[in-house]
Write a protein that holds these residues in place. Sequence first.
Motif, PDB file in Angstrom:
ATOM      1  N   ARG A  82      -7.497 -14.292  -8.863  1.00  0.00           N
ATOM      2  CA  ARG A  82      -8.947 -14.271  -8.648  1.00  0.00           C
ATOM      3  C   ARG A  82      -9.225 -14.223  -7.153  1.00  0.00           C
ATOM      4  O   ARG A  82      -8.488 -14.803  -6.357  1.00  0.00           O
ATOM      5  CB  ARG A  82      -9.570 -15.526  -9.258  1.00  0.00           C
ATOM      6  N   GLN A  97     -12.274 -11.156 -10.905  1.00  0.00           N
ATOM      7  CA  GLN A  97     -11.203 -11.733 -11.703  1.00  0.00           C
ATOM      8  C   GLN A  97     -10.325 -10.641 -12.308  1.00  0.00           C
ATOM      9  O   GLN A  97     -10.825  -9.700 -12.940  1.00  0.00           O
ATOM     10  CB  GLN A  97     -11.784 -12.578 -12.834  1.00  0.00           C
ATOM     11  N   TRP A  98      -9.003 -10.743 -12.137  1.00  0.00           N
ATOM     12  CA  TRP A  98      -8.047  -9.790 -12.692  1.00  0.00           C
ATOM     13  C   TRP A  98      -7.567 -10.254 -14.054  1.00  0.00           C
ATOM     14  O   TRP A  98      -7.398 -11.453 -14.319  1.00  0.00           O
ATOM     15  CB  TRP A  98      -6.849  -9.671 -11.748  1.00  0.00           C
ATOM     16  N   ARG A  99      -7.360  -9.294 -14.959  1.00  0.00           N
ATOM     17  CA  ARG A  99      -6.673  -9.520 -16.243  1.00  0.00           C
ATOM     18  C   ARG A  99      -5.715  -8.365 -16.499  1.00  0.00           C
ATOM     19  O   ARG A  99      -5.914  -7.276 -15.959  1.00  0.00           O
ATOM     20  CB  ARG A  99      -7.663  -9.595 -17.437  1.00  0.00           C
ATOM     21  N   THR A 116     -15.199 -17.039 -16.137  1.00  0.00           N
ATOM     22  CA  THR A 116     -14.238 -15.938 -16.240  1.00  0.00           C
ATOM     23  C   THR A 116     -13.516 -15.934 -17.580  1.00  0.00           C
ATOM     24  O   THR A 116     -12.999 -14.897 -18.006  1.00  0.00           O
ATOM     25  CB  THR A 116     -13.203 -15.994 -15.106  1.00  0.00           C
ATOM     26  N   ARG A 121     -10.865  -8.996 -22.595  1.00  0.00           N
ATOM     27  CA  ARG A 121      -9.407  -8.970 -22.460  1.00  0.00           C
ATOM     28  C   ARG A 121      -8.814  -8.178 -23.616  1.00  0.00           C
ATOM     29  O   ARG A 121      -9.408  -8.109 -24.696  1.00  0.00           O
ATOM     30  CB  ARG A 121      -8.816 -10.388 -22.471  1.00  0.00           C
TER      31      ARG A 121
END
Length: 465
Positions: A82, A97-99, A116, A121
Amino acid sequence: MKNVIAALVLATSVSTVGFAQETDATIRAYAAGYKAAFTCSATFNGGKSPEQIEAQELTGIYPLVADVVPTLEAKIDHDAKRVTVAFSDTLPPRISQWRPHLGCTQLPVGAKAETTAALPRIDIDVPARNDSAPWSRIPSNYGEADNEALAALVARAFKDPKYGKDAFTTALLVASPDEILIESYIDGYTHRTSQRTWSVAKSIAASVIGAAVEEGQIDIKAPAPVASWQSPLDPRKGITLENLLHMASGLDSNQAGNRTDRLYIGGGRVDDTAMRTSLEVNPGSRWKYANNDTLLAVRALKDAIGDEQAYLEFPFEALLHKIGMLDTVPEVDWGGNFVMSSQVWTTSRDLARLGILYLNDGTWNGERILPEGWAKYVATSAPSQPPAARANGSAIPGYGAQFWLYNERFPELPNDSFAALGNRGQILMIIPSKNLVIVRRGHDPAGGEGFQIHSFAADVLKALE
């Protein structure tokens, strides 16, 4: 913001400034969103160091936020994947925010980190990696080629002002379906180094839609199935998916259709921005480059599929992973909409794979991915076209379906050449008659003379004769 695409749009006397009246507070929020988003994606998609990000990703910024971005501090949380950027005494920091698979998403202005957990996702199986596929031959070292003239040309192109006096090239790759003839990178980059595609993403979007057409999910000739347009009182329900692909929706896209700040850096959603505009002219009667047309085409696919998880998985399962584009990350907004007008991260080899798919008329290892003739379709001139030349007399490519056409306007190239073009010099050129793809990646500065792909491609063809 001047880029490969915006430079073309300038020929129609479109201004990239002055159409919005943002307050100082909003500009600070946008600047923080810019720094959070670019730092997050470059870190967790691109694997870049803070020094690389500062020198490459956070330069060439358009004027609205250029002065503010350097004054803000990006904090990278590698455990949470993040990035936060404080900008206000009263509001929380801007958050990106990365996923896995979906990359980085900006939260809306005012959102807190604990939210988040609610971001979209997906959990999908990833095929075994084969970095050399589909090519049977790849040079042992970057910058090497059996063709000495080609090797010398590529080495020179990284610094020769002939190909753009202000160009900053990071990668060059030339390939046929059978072999990579040459690939070369600046220090610190490899074939696994990912960069933002900017508007090359639009051509990826057209490819995803092509895969949906092949599967019977959507019809480009029919009205775009955007659910919110289906009132009998709404004339937008007559806009076809083809109108959107041709940049001919007729919708109001502000003075500068390549500027969608609220979505790109303001934490907005596609639903908050692209879906709220009204008609200016009849659909199909005007060409106007607009991020919103691409966004709406991909949003229509979401409504056509009718299931958010299936929609989020679709690009990977129907296209990207099937052709080995395993380093390609199409990012989404916080409402679960792909931002395929710009926000896709990928490598040079992955772009070359997409080009090879088009050279093979949409087939891969014997499997049809895109409809038969889709390559010809995207490279056929749309009914409405951009101007033929800029004020200085230089040629502007024609336009197909989310691809630019280097047709008779560029006599130095084969008439069937077409390309995906993006800001700061992201380029995938496809030349079917020569069975060749050319990829160029870069960080060309805003306002300067960027990479001249038509000159470079012509010289590549001469070297290969």
